[in-house]
Design an enzyme around this catalytic site. Structure first.
Site, PDB file in Angstrom:
ATOM      1  N   ASP A   7       0.886  -1.169   0.000  1.00  0.00           N
ATOM      2  CA  ASP A   7       0.000   0.000   0.000  1.00  0.00           C
ATOM      3  C   ASP A   7       0.924   1.219   0.000  1.00  0.00           C
ATOM      4  OD1 ASP A   7      -2.287   1.583   0.190  1.00  0.00           O
ATOM      5  OD2 ASP A   7      -2.177   1.634   2.363  1.00  0.00           O
ATOM      6  N   GLU A  68      -1.124  -1.163  -4.930  1.00  0.00           N
ATOM      7  CA  GLU A  68      -2.371  -0.432  -5.162  1.00  0.00           C
ATOM      8  C   GLU A  68      -2.207   0.499  -6.363  1.00  0.00           C
ATOM      9  OE1 GLU A  68      -4.745   1.115  -1.772  1.00  0.00           O
ATOM     10  OE2 GLU A  68      -4.734   2.984  -2.914  1.00  0.00           O
ATOM     11  N   ASP A 141      -2.620   1.132   6.934  1.00  0.00           N
ATOM     12  CA  ASP A 141      -1.802   0.866   5.741  1.00  0.00           C
ATOM     13  C   ASP A 141      -1.314  -0.580   5.725  1.00  0.00           C
ATOM     14  OD1 ASP A 141      -1.060   4.027   5.093  1.00  0.00           O
ATOM     15  OD2 ASP A 141      -1.193   3.526   7.206  1.00  0.00           O
TER      16      ASP A 141
END
EC number: 3.1.21.10
Lengths: 179, 179
Positions: A7, A68, A141
């Protein structure tokens, strides 16, 4: 199938390693956050992220890296940092020949909660349940990185079938024609 | 003072090396473009940019790297690629301990043409004149990279004086108080 989920972020870059196959219970092998100081120069922050990601790749030897996919957001400053951190993660993986997959936030949420608009708490709760953890991973996260890895394991069979179908079709199509 | 200017981009990443000091004629040591195939995977494109930038750093050993500061633009897809390519350039420089400076497009235009809203042709014409070239460097990304390097050489003395003043002020300020 062992996947490192990332992330991306300059201040906190979530990382999580999940092993398993679709349809079977999954195992978490590690979770954490690569942090860089807000007041450091941008170039130095990117070097720190590179070193952090390299350590995770060295330790866990994932077969895939799921990052991501970054989109434009409200805060342009944040999205630039996110794009730059994601570039470093993709670079580290590609340099080792590890395939990189990008998944959008809504694909990840839909994969682990059933809804593309689920909130952070819901994602955290499902990651906890799916990996049979005693508590939700923190910060968010870190949980998001695990959700990315889970999403990749579950979506990969469909994606692979699709790619195989496209490859087969392309191979069969007569040259000089577009399919 | 030897500066590598980088106009970041995934498809075409402009690079140019300029040597000189403010107030004296400048010399171009090299100019070019690092290209990556549009249809390659993003991770592989970033690896190709890394290899290209590394070659320019190896060959020219610049003391500074000046990279265009990326802002949100109309095309979100393009700006993401630009941010990612710029991250790779900054990473390569910072990893070697080379200071990285960011300049906005309007700072660069104002430095070489006198107007922050100059067009590509005007920038190309001034780069050609300032570096005493026989023709404007092509493509525009290459000219922009040279303009970035020139901008850095001309702005650096003022920036250094500013940084020294801030450092002096910070050192003098009593502890526990904000200046």
């Amino acid at each position: 199938m062992r996947v490192l989920g990332v992330d991306p972020g300059l201040t906190r870059c979530g990382v999580g390693v999940v092993e398993g196959v679709a349809g079977r219970p999954l195992t978490m092998l590690g979770v954490g956050v690569v942090r860089t100081p807000v007041d450091a120069e941008l170039g130095h922050r990117l070097v720190a992220i590179e070193q952090g990601i390299e350590q995770w790749l060295d330790e866990h030897r994932p077969e895939y890296v799921a990052v991501e996919r970054v989109f434009s957001q409200h805060n342009v400053r944040t999205v630039m940092g996110t794009a730059q951190a994601s570039a470093v993660a993709m670079l580290c993986a590609a340099r080792r020949g590890i395939p990189v997959a990008l998944h959008t936030p809504s694909e990840v949420k839909a994969a682990v909660t059933g809804s593309g608009r689920a909130d952070k708490a819901q994602v955290g709760a499902m990651v906890t349940r799916l990996l049979r953890l005693s508590a939700p991973p923190k910060p968010a996260d870190a949980a998001d990185a695990l959700a990315l890895a889970i999403c990749h394991i579950w979506r990969a069979p469909a994606q692979n079938r699709l790619q195989q179908a496209v490859a087969l079709h392309t191979a069969k199509a007569p040259k000089g024609r577009t399919a």
